[in-house]
Design a protein around this motif. Structure first.
Motif, mmCIF file in Angstrom:
data_model
loop_
_atom_site.group_PDB
_atom_site.id
_atom_site.type_symbol
_atom_site.label_atom_id
_atom_site.label_comp_id
_atom_site.label_asym_id
_atom_site.label_seq_id
_atom_site.Cartn_x
_atom_site.Cartn_y
_atom_site.Cartn_z
ATOM 1 N N GLN A 43 0.973 -1.041 -0.115
ATOM 2 C CA GLN A 43 0.079 -0.444 -0.015
ATOM 3 C C GLN A 43 0.656 1.520 -0.153
ATOM 4 O OE1 GLN A 43 -3.362 0.505 -0.740
ATOM 5 N NE2 GLN A 43 -3.340 -2.308 -0.754
ATOM 6 N N ARG A 44 2.489 0.946 0.926
ATOM 7 C CA ARG A 44 3.188 2.736 0.815
ATOM 8 C C ARG A 44 3.747 2.920 -0.600
ATOM 9 N NH1 ARG A 44 5.005 5.007 5.172
ATOM 10 N NH2 ARG A 44 5.849 7.398 4.253
ATOM 11 N N VAL A 45 4.189 1.690 -1.519
ATOM 12 C CA VAL A 45 4.816 1.836 -2.619
ATOM 13 C C VAL A 45 3.843 2.432 -2.816
ATOM 14 C CG1 VAL A 45 5.256 0.207 -4.854
ATOM 15 C CG2 VAL A 45 6.278 -0.220 -2.219
ATOM 16 N N TYR A 46 2.194 1.168 -3.774
ATOM 17 C CA TYR A 46 1.278 2.585 -4.337
ATOM 18 C C TYR A 46 1.088 3.644 -3.783
ATOM 19 C CZ TYR A 46 0.000 -2.831 -5.108
ATOM 20 O OH TYR A 46 0.308 -3.779 -5.771
ATOM 21 N N GLY A 47 1.045 3.720 -3.005
ATOM 22 C CA GLY A 47 1.034 5.470 -2.497
ATOM 23 C C GLY A 47 1.530 6.516 -3.024
ATOM 24 N N ILE A 50 1.392 6.471 -6.724
ATOM 25 C CA ILE A 50 0.724 7.543 -7.409
ATOM 26 C C ILE A 50 1.306 9.501 -7.804
ATOM 27 C CG2 ILE A 50 -1.900 8.485 -6.828
ATOM 28 C CD1 ILE A 50 -2.444 5.517 -5.781
ATOM 29 N N ARG A 51 1.620 9.231 -6.257
ATOM 30 C CA ARG A 51 1.544 10.736 -6.211
ATOM 31 C C ARG A 51 3.352 10.400 -7.593
ATOM 32 N NH1 ARG A 51 1.048 9.887 -0.708
ATOM 33 N NH2 ARG A 51 3.100 9.336 -0.062
ATOM 34 N N GLY A 52 3.674 9.812 -7.718
ATOM 35 C CA GLY A 52 5.063 9.944 -8.891
ATOM 36 C C GLY A 52 6.527 10.297 -8.229
ATOM 37 N N VAL A 53 7.589 9.564 -8.096
ATOM 38 C CA VAL A 53 8.746 9.698 -8.278
ATOM 39 C C VAL A 53 9.455 9.616 -9.194
ATOM 40 C CG1 VAL A 53 10.191 8.661 -6.831
ATOM 41 C CG2 VAL A 53 8.351 7.686 -5.876
ATOM 42 N N GLU A 54 10.123 10.833 -8.852
ATOM 43 C CA GLU A 54 11.297 11.708 -10.500
ATOM 44 C C GLU A 54 12.570 10.962 -9.572
ATOM 45 O OE1 GLU A 54 10.237 13.521 -12.353
ATOM 46 O OE2 GLU A 54 8.056 14.324 -12.337
ATOM 47 N N PRO A 55 13.277 10.318 -10.376
ATOM 48 C CA PRO A 55 14.870 9.838 -10.095
ATOM 49 C C PRO A 55 15.463 10.758 -9.690
ATOM 50 C CG PRO A 55 14.043 10.025 -13.102
ATOM 51 C CD PRO A 55 12.814 10.923 -12.152
ATOM 52 N N ALA A 85 9.813 -1.748 9.992
ATOM 53 C CA ALA A 85 10.022 -2.707 9.206
ATOM 54 C C ALA A 85 9.608 -2.389 7.404
ATOM 55 C CB ALA A 85 9.756 -4.267 9.873
ATOM 56 N N VAL A 86 8.387 -2.300 7.859
ATOM 57 C CA VAL A 86 8.004 -1.766 6.203
ATOM 58 C C VAL A 86 8.109 -0.293 5.716
ATOM 59 C CG1 VAL A 86 5.716 -0.838 5.292
ATOM 60 C CG2 VAL A 86 5.528 -2.898 7.074
ATOM 61 N N ALA A 87 9.275 0.761 6.066
ATOM 62 C CA ALA A 87 9.403 1.807 6.250
ATOM 63 C C ALA A 87 11.092 1.209 5.388
ATOM 64 C CB ALA A 87 9.883 2.824 7.254
ATOM 65 N N ASP A 88 11.749 0.099 6.257
ATOM 66 C CA ASP A 88 12.835 -0.064 6.132
ATOM 67 C C ASP A 88 12.799 -0.922 4.225
ATOM 68 O OD1 ASP A 88 15.879 0.098 5.244
ATOM 69 O OD2 ASP A 88 15.656 -1.908 6.377
ATOM 70 N N ILE A 89 11.639 -1.723 3.737
ATOM 71 C CA ILE A 89 11.757 -2.050 2.996
ATOM 72 C C ILE A 89 11.095 -1.517 1.910
ATOM 73 C CG2 ILE A 89 10.386 -3.789 1.440
ATOM 74 C CD1 ILE A 89 9.737 -5.148 4.489
ATOM 75 N N VAL A 90 10.346 -0.849 1.976
ATOM 76 C CA VAL A 90 9.866 0.010 1.147
ATOM 77 C C VAL A 90 11.118 1.436 0.254
ATOM 78 C CG1 VAL A 90 7.772 2.203 0.245
ATOM 79 C CG2 VAL A 90 7.534 0.045 1.415
ATOM 80 N N ALA A 91 11.547 1.951 1.786
ATOM 81 C CA ALA A 91 12.848 2.757 1.194
ATOM 82 C C ALA A 91 13.604 2.274 0.199
ATOM 83 C CB ALA A 91 12.588 3.448 2.280
ATOM 84 N N THR A 92 13.468 0.467 0.761
ATOM 85 C CA THR A 92 15.289 -0.089 0.671
ATOM 86 C C THR A 92 14.904 -0.069 -1.621
ATOM 87 O OG1 THR A 92 16.379 -0.629 2.194
ATOM 88 C CG2 THR A 92 16.824 -2.038 0.243
ATOM 89 N N TYR A 93 13.713 -0.853 -1.439
ATOM 90 C CA TYR A 93 13.994 -1.398 -2.605
ATOM 91 C C TYR A 93 12.892 -0.348 -3.916
ATOM 92 C CZ TYR A 93 15.394 -5.952 -1.545
ATOM 93 O OH TYR A 93 15.798 -6.555 -0.623
ATOM 94 N N ASN A 98 8.298 7.716 -12.266
ATOM 95 C CA ASN A 98 8.100 9.312 -13.509
ATOM 96 C C ASN A 98 9.355 9.349 -14.148
ATOM 97 O OD1 ASN A 98 6.516 11.089 -14.217
ATOM 98 N ND2 ASN A 98 6.623 12.345 -12.342
ATOM 99 N N LEU A 99 9.664 8.880 -15.003
ATOM 100 C CA LEU A 99 10.864 8.710 -15.965
ATOM 101 C C LEU A 99 10.326 9.271 -17.750
ATOM 102 C CD1 LEU A 99 11.781 5.260 -15.784
ATOM 103 C CD2 LEU A 99 12.595 6.961 -14.507
ATOM 104 N N VAL A 100 11.770 10.113 -18.078
ATOM 105 C CA VAL A 100 11.477 10.352 -19.503
ATOM 106 C C VAL A 100 12.054 9.823 -20.881
ATOM 107 C CG1 VAL A 100 11.993 12.938 -20.910
ATOM 108 C CG2 VAL A 100 11.395 12.607 -18.458
ATOM 109 N N ASN A 101 11.305 9.542 -21.414
ATOM 110 C CA ASN A 101 11.913 8.518 -22.468
ATOM 111 C C ASN A 101 12.310 9.073 -23.507
ATOM 112 O OD1 ASN A 101 12.174 7.205 -24.877
ATOM 113 N ND2 ASN A 101 10.492 6.169 -24.342
ATOM 114 N N GLN A 102 13.913 9.016 -23.483
ATOM 115 C CA GLN A 102 14.151 10.479 -24.240
ATOM 116 C C GLN A 102 14.330 10.663 -25.710
ATOM 117 O OE1 GLN A 102 15.713 13.280 -22.328
ATOM 118 N NE2 GLN A 102 16.156 14.448 -24.531
#
Length: 584
Positions: A43-47, A50-55, A85-93, A98-102
């Motif tokens: 659930q944390r990863v999905y959230g 959804i917000r989008g993670v820029e490189p 443990a959940v925070a560590d797993i999500v942050a680690t992996y 949100n990537l740009v296809n150059q």
């Protein structure tokens, strides 16, 4: 590793998994803890996705996740350790999503640009582009740049033409005033022009296919070496100035211009005194190393900046220069025979080939006229010594001596040095016929020289070694029989008087060797007797006017006499009488 969990998380997961196994075994209705931890992590990863993670934001997001532990509720109780443990797993992996296809972005930009209709605006000479004080748009800037570049190109073209015209004029003036022997030979002028043209093409191609420090791969050292071999040192320096000007115009780079000029000059000292093929190989190696040093110095002075690793810059520059110079010089030496043959040039390499006793023409002379062959070798020794004494071309003098009597292979027994155990055939001939046979060895020699592709400089030895002297023996014999009705011109040798120091030396050496061979068959060859013969032969040629067209001075003739004397004394040295040995 980049995807490594903390020891606390690993221990928690292992313990929870073990407890879940026990729970499942004791009471299957109990809630298992590990699936709850998994669901909360998903659930944390999905959230986050959804917000989008820029490189570029990934590290900040990971830090935020670790600092805000999500609540994990198991059996209506909050599991604090599970939340960590959940925070560590999500942050680690977690990865950026949100990537740009150059590639696609560029394609879309190109498509959009193509969709824009092309608009052209023309400015005539003197037309105002923008008013003073008016804000500049990109259009104004592009228009100003375009007109400036056109003006610069026109000025640059005029400058190039001006420099080339000045270079040609200066070269022509120098050759016409100081090197008439080249100016008067169209072939030599054409060859010089071809060398400069090839150098310009080589510079252009090198600059087109290289960049930065690789431009020190300019093969200019090879052109310096070729020019010094085909022409001489002074023409080599002249070509170096021309190549420097060409490089300056092509690059506008002071460092490359300095390198091109000096690297063209560096082979000249190494090829100026070459007497063997080993010397040529050493000249190529030393020239390449010297070019590397020049590139090293030029790169250090002109192409190292504050942010550069200076030893890397100069090392790369030196490597490019030395390597390209070595390869290009080998290619140039391989092309030399073609230039020599096409333009009839006598180089040191060609002279070395001609003075090799295995040359086909010398083999023919040895087989057909052995006495003449030995005579020619001795004349070569005398001519070499005399040429060295006055600073003339000793190798050329020796080569001319080896081939000057090549024509005698046509009628070898009509020449005294080849009459072994036979009566002289001239005893049965009319003096005029005998003179004609002797004269013919010059024309026959020229024909054979052409057949064996002997260069014209060496062939001059065949034409000039008798000059236009009179064959006195047969002339006087004819006069005894026919009196004053004899035409003296019927008894002159075919040819003209020597016009170079080398051909004059050959004439003296040829007559001297024959005179000594005849004189010392019956007389003891003491140094005093040898000196008398030397002086008599030289004086006879001077008095007969045979040296009147040669550049020899009286001082040089004195040095030549001394060199002849030393060589002949060494040749006729006294031998130790051995007891009880026949003839002693």
């Amino acid at each position: 590793s980049q995807f490594t969990l903390t020891e606390q998380t690993i221990a928690y997961l292992a313990r929870t998994a073990s407890d879940d196994v026990i729970r499942a075994a004791l009471n299957g209705s109990q809630t298992l803890h590990l699936p709850v931890v998994r669901d909360e992590a998903q659930q944390r990863v999905y959230g986050e996705f959804i917000r989008g993670v820029e490189p570029e934001e990934l590290l900040d997001v990971q830090a935020r996740i670790r600092s805000s532990t999500p609540p994990v509720i198991v059996d209506r109780q909050q599991d604090q350790e599970g939340g960590e443990a959940v925070a560590d797993i999500v942050a680690t992996y977690l990865h950026a999503n949100n990537l740009v296809n150059q590639e696609k972005t560029e394609a879309e930009r190109d498509r959009a640009a193509e969709a824009v209709p092309e608009a052209t605006r023309t400015f005539t000479a003197g037309q105002l582009i923008v008013q003073q004080g008016e804000p500049l748009t990109q259009f104004h800037i592009d228009a100003i740049k375009e007109t400036s570049s056109t003006l610069s190109l026109e000025r640059g073209s005029i400058g190039v033409l001006g420099v080339v015209a000045a270079l040609i004029a200066a070269t022509g003036l120098y050759l016409s005033r100081f090197r008439p022997e080249i100016w008067s030979r169209p072939r030599m002028l054409a060859l010089l022009g071809i060398v400069l043209l090839l150098a310009a093409v080589a510079v252009r191609l090198t600059l087109q296919f290289t960049d930065d420090l690789a431009r020190y791969a300019l093969p200019v050292t090879a052109f310096g070496l070729i020019t010094a071999v085909l022409f001489d040192q002074r023409i080599g320096v002249l070509v170096a100035l021309g190549i420097g000007a060409i490089t300056a115009l092509a690059t506008n780079d002071a460092g490359l211009t300095v390198y091109a000029s000096l690297a063209t000059v560096v082979p000249i000292p190494f090829v100026s005194r070459i007497s063997s093929r080993g010397d040529f190989r050493r000249a190529v190696i030393f020239s390449s190393l010297a070019a590397g040093f020049v590139a090293l110095t030029a790169a250090r002075a002109f192409h190292t900046g504050a942010g550069d690793v200076w030893y890397q810059v100069i090392g790369e520059s030196a490597a490019w220069a030395a390597g390209s110079s070595f390869i290009a010089s080998l290619v140039g030496l391989g092309a030399l025979p073609s230039f020599e043959s096409a333009f009839d040039i006598t180089t040191t390499l060609r002279l070395l080939d001609l003075t090799d006793r295995n040359h086909a023409a010398l083999q023919l002379l040895q087989e057909e006229a052995f006495g003449t062959f030995n005579h020619s070798l001795m004349v070569g020794t005398l001519a070499d010594a005399a040429a060295r004494a006055i600073g003339a071309n000793a190798l050329l003098a020796r080569a001319m001596a080896y081939y000057h009597d090549l024509g005698k292979v046509e009628n070898p027994t009509y020449f005294i040095e080849n009459q072994f155990g036979i009566q002289n055939p001239h005893d049965f001939l009319d003096p005029k016929e005998s003179a004609e046979i002797l004269r013919s060895h010059v024309t026959a020699g020229v024909a054979l020289a052409r057949k064996f592709k002997i260069p014209s400089d060496v062939t001059q030895g065949i034409v000039c070694h008798h000059g236009d002297a009179v064959m006195r023996y047969f002339y006087e014999k004819a006069r005894q029989r026919d009196g004053d009705r004899v035409d003296i011109d019927d008894f002159r040798h075919i040819g003209h008087k020597p016009r170079t120091a080398e051909t004059a030396i050959l004439m003296l050496a040829d007559s001297l060797e024959a005179a000594c061979r005849a004189e010392f068959q019956t007389q003891e060859p003491t140094p005093e007797a040898i000196e008398k013969v030397v002086n008599r032969i030289v004086d006879e040629k001077v008095e007969d006017g045979q040296l009147s067209e040669s550049p020899l001075t009286l001082a040089e003739l004195t040095q030549i006499r001394r060199a002849f004397l030393e060589s002949l004394v060494g040749h006729y040295h006294q031998r130790i009488p051995y007891p009880n040995f026949p003839g002693s």
